[in-house]
Motif scaffolding. Structure first.
Motif, PDB file in Angstrom:
ATOM      1  N   GLY A 116     -17.413  15.206   0.917  1.00  0.00           N
ATOM      2  CA  GLY A 116     -18.511  15.485  -0.002  1.00  0.00           C
ATOM      3  C   GLY A 116     -19.263  16.777   0.229  1.00  0.00           C
ATOM      4  N   LYS A 117     -18.845  17.620   1.176  1.00  0.00           N
ATOM      5  CA  LYS A 117     -19.533  18.894   1.388  1.00  0.00           C
ATOM      6  C   LYS A 117     -18.623  19.898   2.077  1.00  0.00           C
ATOM      7  CE  LYS A 117     -21.644  17.595   5.822  1.00  0.00           C
ATOM      8  NZ  LYS A 117     -22.918  17.436   6.559  1.00  0.00           N
ATOM      9  N   GLU A 122       0.839  -1.199   0.000  1.00  0.00           N
ATOM     10  CA  GLU A 122       0.000   0.000   0.000  1.00  0.00           C
ATOM     11  C   GLU A 122       0.876   1.253   0.000  1.00  0.00           C
ATOM     12  OE1 GLU A 122      -2.740   0.008   3.171  1.00  0.00           O
ATOM     13  OE2 GLU A 122      -3.789  -1.809   2.541  1.00  0.00           O
ATOM     14  N   LYS A 123       0.509   2.220  -0.873  1.00  0.00           N
ATOM     15  CA  LYS A 123       1.268   3.463  -0.943  1.00  0.00           C
ATOM     16  C   LYS A 123       0.852   4.396   0.189  1.00  0.00           C
ATOM     17  CE  LYS A 123       1.817   3.360  -5.975  1.00  0.00           C
ATOM     18  NZ  LYS A 123       1.565   4.101  -7.242  1.00  0.00           N
ATOM     19  N   PRO A 124       1.794   5.085   0.798  1.00  0.00           N
ATOM     20  CA  PRO A 124       1.449   6.010   1.890  1.00  0.00           C
ATOM     21  C   PRO A 124       0.676   7.215   1.367  1.00  0.00           C
ATOM     22  CG  PRO A 124       3.765   6.226   1.291  1.00  0.00           C
ATOM     23  CD  PRO A 124       3.238   5.029   0.545  1.00  0.00           C
ATOM     24  N   ILE A 125      -0.271   7.721   2.152  1.00  0.00           N
ATOM     25  CA  ILE A 125      -1.060   8.894   1.776  1.00  0.00           C
ATOM     26  C   ILE A 125      -0.298  10.156   2.184  1.00  0.00           C
ATOM     27  CG2 ILE A 125      -3.215  10.142   2.183  1.00  0.00           C
ATOM     28  CD1 ILE A 125      -4.506   7.413   2.731  1.00  0.00           C
ATOM     29  N   VAL A 126      -0.048  11.025   1.218  1.00  0.00           N
ATOM     30  CA  VAL A 126       0.715  12.248   1.463  1.00  0.00           C
ATOM     31  C   VAL A 126      -0.184  13.455   1.198  1.00  0.00           C
ATOM     32  CG1 VAL A 126       2.739  13.596   0.854  1.00  0.00           C
ATOM     33  CG2 VAL A 126       2.856  11.098   0.801  1.00  0.00           C
ATOM     34  N   SER A 152      -6.998  16.628  -4.364  1.00  0.00           N
ATOM     35  CA  SER A 152      -5.864  15.761  -4.028  1.00  0.00           C
ATOM     36  C   SER A 152      -5.884  14.476  -4.826  1.00  0.00           C
ATOM     37  CB  SER A 152      -5.874  15.442  -2.526  1.00  0.00           C
ATOM     38  OG  SER A 152      -7.060  14.744  -2.173  1.00  0.00           O
ATOM     39  N   ASP A 153      -7.074  14.014  -5.184  1.00  0.00           N
ATOM     40  CA  ASP A 153      -7.199  12.773  -5.946  1.00  0.00           C
ATOM     41  C   ASP A 153      -6.612  12.935  -7.349  1.00  0.00           C
ATOM     42  OD1 ASP A 153      -8.044  10.081  -6.294  1.00  0.00           O
ATOM     43  OD2 ASP A 153      -9.769  10.782  -7.426  1.00  0.00           O
ATOM     44  N   GLN A 154      -6.844  14.117  -7.960  1.00  0.00           N
ATOM     45  CA  GLN A 154      -6.322  14.412  -9.291  1.00  0.00           C
ATOM     46  C   GLN A 154      -4.991  15.156  -9.242  1.00  0.00           C
ATOM     47  OE1 GLN A 154      -7.862  13.306 -12.074  1.00  0.00           O
ATOM     48  NE2 GLN A 154      -9.429  12.350 -10.802  1.00  0.00           N
ATOM     49  N   ALA A 203     -12.447  12.149  -0.047  1.00  0.00           N
ATOM     50  CA  ALA A 203     -12.447  10.889   0.709  1.00  0.00           C
ATOM     51  C   ALA A 203     -11.337   9.924   0.285  1.00  0.00           C
ATOM     52  CB  ALA A 203     -13.803  10.202   0.594  1.00  0.00           C
ATOM     53  N   ASP A 204     -10.213  10.465  -0.186  1.00  0.00           N
ATOM     54  CA  ASP A 204      -9.085   9.601  -0.538  1.00  0.00           C
ATOM     55  C   ASP A 204      -8.035   9.564   0.574  1.00  0.00           C
ATOM     56  OD1 ASP A 204      -8.104  12.150  -0.722  1.00  0.00           O
ATOM     57  OD2 ASP A 204      -7.172  11.901  -2.700  1.00  0.00           O
ATOM     58  N   GLY A 205      -8.343  10.237   1.683  1.00  0.00           N
ATOM     59  CA  GLY A 205      -7.420  10.252   2.809  1.00  0.00           C
ATOM     60  C   GLY A 205      -6.467  11.421   2.798  1.00  0.00           C
ATOM     61  N   ALA A 206      -6.285  12.072   1.654  1.00  0.00           N
ATOM     62  CA  ALA A 206      -5.394  13.233   1.541  1.00  0.00           C
ATOM     63  C   ALA A 206      -6.211  14.522   1.643  1.00  0.00           C
ATOM     64  CB  ALA A 206      -4.630  13.188   0.219  1.00  0.00           C
ATOM     65  N   THR A 207      -5.541  15.616   1.980  1.00  0.00           N
ATOM     66  CA  THR A 207      -6.228  16.896   2.202  1.00  0.00           C
ATOM     67  C   THR A 207      -6.475  17.641   0.897  1.00  0.00           C
ATOM     68  OG1 THR A 207      -5.142  17.086   4.355  1.00  0.00           O
ATOM     69  CG2 THR A 207      -6.150  19.078   3.460  1.00  0.00           C
ATOM     70  N   ASP A 208      -7.733  18.041   0.677  1.00  0.00           N
ATOM     71  CA  ASP A 208      -8.105  18.915  -0.435  1.00  0.00           C
ATOM     72  C   ASP A 208      -8.160  20.343   0.103  1.00  0.00           C
ATOM     73  OD1 ASP A 208      -8.902  16.648  -2.338  1.00  0.00           O
ATOM     74  OD2 ASP A 208     -10.205  16.276  -0.622  1.00  0.00           O
TER      75      ASP A 208
END
Length: 227
Positions: free
Chosen positions: A151-152, A51-55, A123-125, A95-100
């Motif tokens: 989501g909000k 698993e890749k770490p979430i940054v 953060s996902d993109q 909801a990918d674990g990283a901060t938007d």
């Protein structure tokens, strides 16, 4: 007769031992060819991907990323005016674990007012995109983000209008909104609040315009008397 009986018994015992010996031999061979299940399980576990770490970007890094984005697109955003202020609010929107991050950039194009433009770091993109408002109100000029959840976004809607550089009216109310692509959207339940704010702004502007006209008439009358 005694000799014959002994011979028959001997033959019977010999046959029995031979059959038992053959049966045991077959059973031993069957046991030796059983597959080793533990070896297969270990092999599959070794092949599982790591698993890749979430940054996540820090707020400082997010602001630096925004400044770099504006610089890279300076031909477009120079028309918006000078950057007067820049804020960023972070949260796990995608909801990918990283901060938007949700940005509010205040541009000053010159004149009497400063105008806000909003951006979103996905953060996902791993990219920043400019946002605009979906169908809500022509008087809606900006939103303020106080908290970002999955989501909000929780904050305020800011409505504003003016008929001169000195006469303006504004209203705000608490709300939640979503980001869909490059659009900021509101739930239908907020439409009555938009309508109410629009009416209050229109009424205030009418009052200001009426007072301005009355003051102008008073000044003109005073000048005529002095003359």
């Amino acid at each position: 007769m005694r000799k014959l009986s002994v011979s028959v018994n001997t033959l019977f015992l010999t046959s029995t031992l031979f059959i038992a010996s053959c049966g045991g031999s077959n059973e031993q061979k069957t046991t030796e060819i059983k597959p080793e299940k533990d070896t297969l399980t270990v092999k599959k576990e070794k092949e599982a991907p790591e698993e890749k770490p979430i940054v996540s970007l820090t707020k400082k890094e997010a602001l630096a990323r925004m400044k770099a984005f504006l610089k890279e697109n300076s031909r477009k955003y120079s028309d918006y005016g000078e950057v007067d202020d820049m804020t960023a609010v972070g949260g796990n929107y995608t909801a990918d674990g990283a901060t938007d991050y949700f940005y509010d950039i205040a541009f000053f194009p010159g004149g009497d007012y400063i105008y806000s433009t909003h951006f979103f770091y996905d953060s996902d993109q791993d990219q920043i995109r400019e946002l605009s408002f979906g169908k809500s109100s022509e008087s809606l000029k900006s939103v303020t983000a106080n908290e970002i959840k999955e989501g909000k976004i929780i904050g305020t809607a800011n409505l504003w209008s003016a008929f001169s550089g000195e006469h303006s009216a504004a209203r705000s109310f608490n709300c939640e909104f979503t980001i869909d692509g490059n659009k900021i959207n509101f739930d239908k339940k907020y439409m009555p609040k938009f309508k109410k704010a629009e009416k209050e702004i229109a009424a205030e502007l009418e009052k200001l315009e009426r007072e301005m006209m009355e003051n102008a008439d008073g000044i003109n009358s005073s000048e005529e008397v002095d003359y």
